[in-house]
Motif scaffolding. Sequence first.
Motif, PDB file in Angstrom:
ATOM      1  N   HIS A   1      -7.016  -2.629  -0.660  1.00 34.80           N
ATOM      2  CA  HIS A   1      -7.106  -3.005   0.750  1.00 34.80           C
ATOM      3  C   HIS A   1      -8.484  -3.603   1.046  1.00 34.80           C
ATOM      4  O   HIS A   1      -9.501  -3.108   0.545  1.00 34.80           O
TER       5      HIS A   1
ATOM      6  N   LEU B   1       0.221   6.700  -0.032  1.00 31.23           N
ATOM      7  CA  LEU B   1      -0.513   5.475   0.252  1.00 31.23           C
ATOM      8  C   LEU B   1      -1.584   5.273  -0.805  1.00 31.23           C
ATOM      9  O   LEU B   1      -2.274   6.214  -1.195  1.00 31.23           O
TER      10      LEU B   1
ATOM     11  N   GLY C   1       2.014   1.727   5.769  1.00 31.31           N
ATOM     12  CA  GLY C   1       0.608   1.534   5.434  1.00 31.31           C
ATOM     13  C   GLY C   1      -0.025   0.329   6.090  1.00 31.31           C
ATOM     14  O   GLY C   1      -1.142  -0.056   5.734  1.00 31.31           O
TER      15      GLY C   1
ATOM     16  N   ARG D   1      -5.965   9.572  -0.929  1.00 34.81           N
ATOM     17  CA  ARG D   1      -4.568   9.160  -0.969  1.00 34.81           C
ATOM     18  C   ARG D   1      -3.666  10.244  -0.388  1.00 34.81           C
ATOM     19  O   ARG D   1      -3.382  11.230  -1.068  1.00 34.81           O
TER      20      ARG D   1
ATOM     21  N   PHE E   1      -4.645   2.629  -1.030  1.00 33.56           N
ATOM     22  CA  PHE E   1      -5.384   1.542  -0.404  1.00 33.56           C
ATOM     23  C   PHE E   1      -6.425   0.925  -1.347  1.00 33.56           C
ATOM     24  O   PHE E   1      -7.358   0.262  -0.889  1.00 33.56           O
TER      25      PHE E   1
ATOM     26  N   TYR F   1       0.802  -1.223   0.000  1.00 28.22           N
ATOM     27  CA  TYR F   1       0.000   0.000   0.000  1.00 28.22           C
ATOM     28  C   TYR F   1       0.836   1.275   0.000  1.00 28.22           C
ATOM     29  O   TYR F   1       0.281   2.366  -0.015  1.00 28.22           O
TER      30      TYR F   1
ATOM     31  N   LEU G   1     -10.104  -0.630   3.403  1.00 23.18           N
ATOM     32  CA  LEU G   1      -9.913   0.789   3.142  1.00 23.18           C
ATOM     33  C   LEU G   1      -9.935   1.146   1.662  1.00 23.18           C
ATOM     34  O   LEU G   1      -9.469   2.209   1.273  1.00 23.18           O
ATOM     35  N   SER G   2     -10.505   0.291   0.834  1.00 24.56           N
ATOM     36  CA  SER G   2     -10.529   0.565  -0.607  1.00 24.56           C
ATOM     37  C   SER G   2     -11.418   1.749  -0.956  1.00 24.56           C
ATOM     38  O   SER G   2     -11.292   2.322  -2.042  1.00 24.56           O
TER      39      SER G   2
END
Length: 508
Positions: A175, A170, A212, A156, A172, A36, A178-179
């Motif tokens: 993720h 970062l 991250g 971001r 994500f 990330y 945390l997308s």
Amino acid sequence: MSLTILAAGCKDNSSGPEGPNPGIISEEVTVNPSGYAPLTAQIDLETESEVTISVKVTGINGPESDISYTLNQSGNVFEIPVLGLYPDIENTVELSFTGSSGTSLGSRTYNIRTGSLLADLPSIEINVADRSQMIEGLNFVSYFGHITDGSPTPQRPFMFDSFGDIRWYLNFSSHPSLSGLFYDDGMERLQNGNLYFGDGNTNMIYEINMLGEVLNTWEMPGYGFHHEVKEKPNGNFIVTVNKFGLNTVEDHIIEIDRNSGQIVNEWDLRESLDQNRTAWDTNLADISVDWFHANALYYDETDNTIVVSGRTQGVVKLTENNEVVWIIAPHKEWGTSGNGTDLTQFLLDPLDANGDLITDQSILSGDANHPDFEWSWYQHAPLRMPNGNVMLFDNGDNRNYGAGSIYSRAVEYEIDENAMTIQQTWAYGKNRGNETYSRIVSDVDYNPEANHAFFIPGAVNSGKRYGKTIELDYDQQQVIFEATITPPVAAFGLITLHRTERMRIYPN
């Protein structure tokens, strides 16, 4: 995705068998170890003897662009975070080794290749950079601006140096939790050096490291996160929230116990303030629902109070028991609170530069300005100065109820709680007009060691959409550093960033 390199791209600068040598037993370099943080790496290293290690990422703009850090512990087994790499080049990273007796044991150089920058990230123009006076560190940007395609897109954060090069960010987007990150005001650094933020999609508070990796989370059952989370000196969190099940939003504050995760206090602003006040209702779709719009807060440990900014009401100081101490706002339409208290007694009376009361009703009500004093309008980001004063970002939206000029300011007020007066002691930005006018979001900051202030308009529309971070000598108001941050596409067609901070990339 991460990339692991086994002792590849490395240059050994240590001395030979008869000279100083760190005695490396094994080493492994992983680029973006968490998946990330694309401009980071981790070096796993084992040495024969106990050593202390210093890290240097060589800058492409000379020594002023180097990033150096010494690990705060010695040992012989290390997981070394490498922060501050450049995108899309072969970075030169040097580890220097010192033995337990203080003897230099040489160094080891690694050539670490990174990928291209994410296309959503902005262009950065350095307008002013007096590097001899700037506060040390990189510019940490809680970035809003990004390209969306209808699917969840995480906000971001990124960091850039004084030359305008992005050195950390970062992403994500892959993720599991945390997308769709929406951190609103942004990320800040905890007392322990890690980062923390609230997420409006999962309604949780997160603690992460600079790679991250998620280290801790805190839930808030019955509440939804928006805008701001602040760490108290005791480690607890104060959070601006929506309380589920109500017909109003952005009018509650809670405190979360850091250790237990329990909610230990609640401030219901419908009780302490007047949700029917509509003096600042311009440009709002439904003032009855979002009547206060809490957008920032801070904790004042000197008297155990909180100071909350309500974009459509003003700035309010509240006790732990939700009792009003004072209100910074024009004296128009203040009536009775939800619990039946007369709120006019908490309105601060403005003073001129000589300390005399301003009695002109047009100025008290906000219809006009005094040469020595102006109210803040639709403000953000209040902070407590070391001298007890309040500094904030005066956005200037609807200034003088639409009759005022177009500008934003950083402004400082001195408040006498005994006399219930307010005096404007410092301001910057009025003379810059449209080029730094941001009617929403934005930030201010102050560094007492250097006596520097930061003026940070985050959603400027002056021919194009951009945000700025501006560092000033507080006394002279001389610009020491200024950068213009321009996204490829501004979020919601308007916002570039909410806040920026000047910070070292490695925690202290």
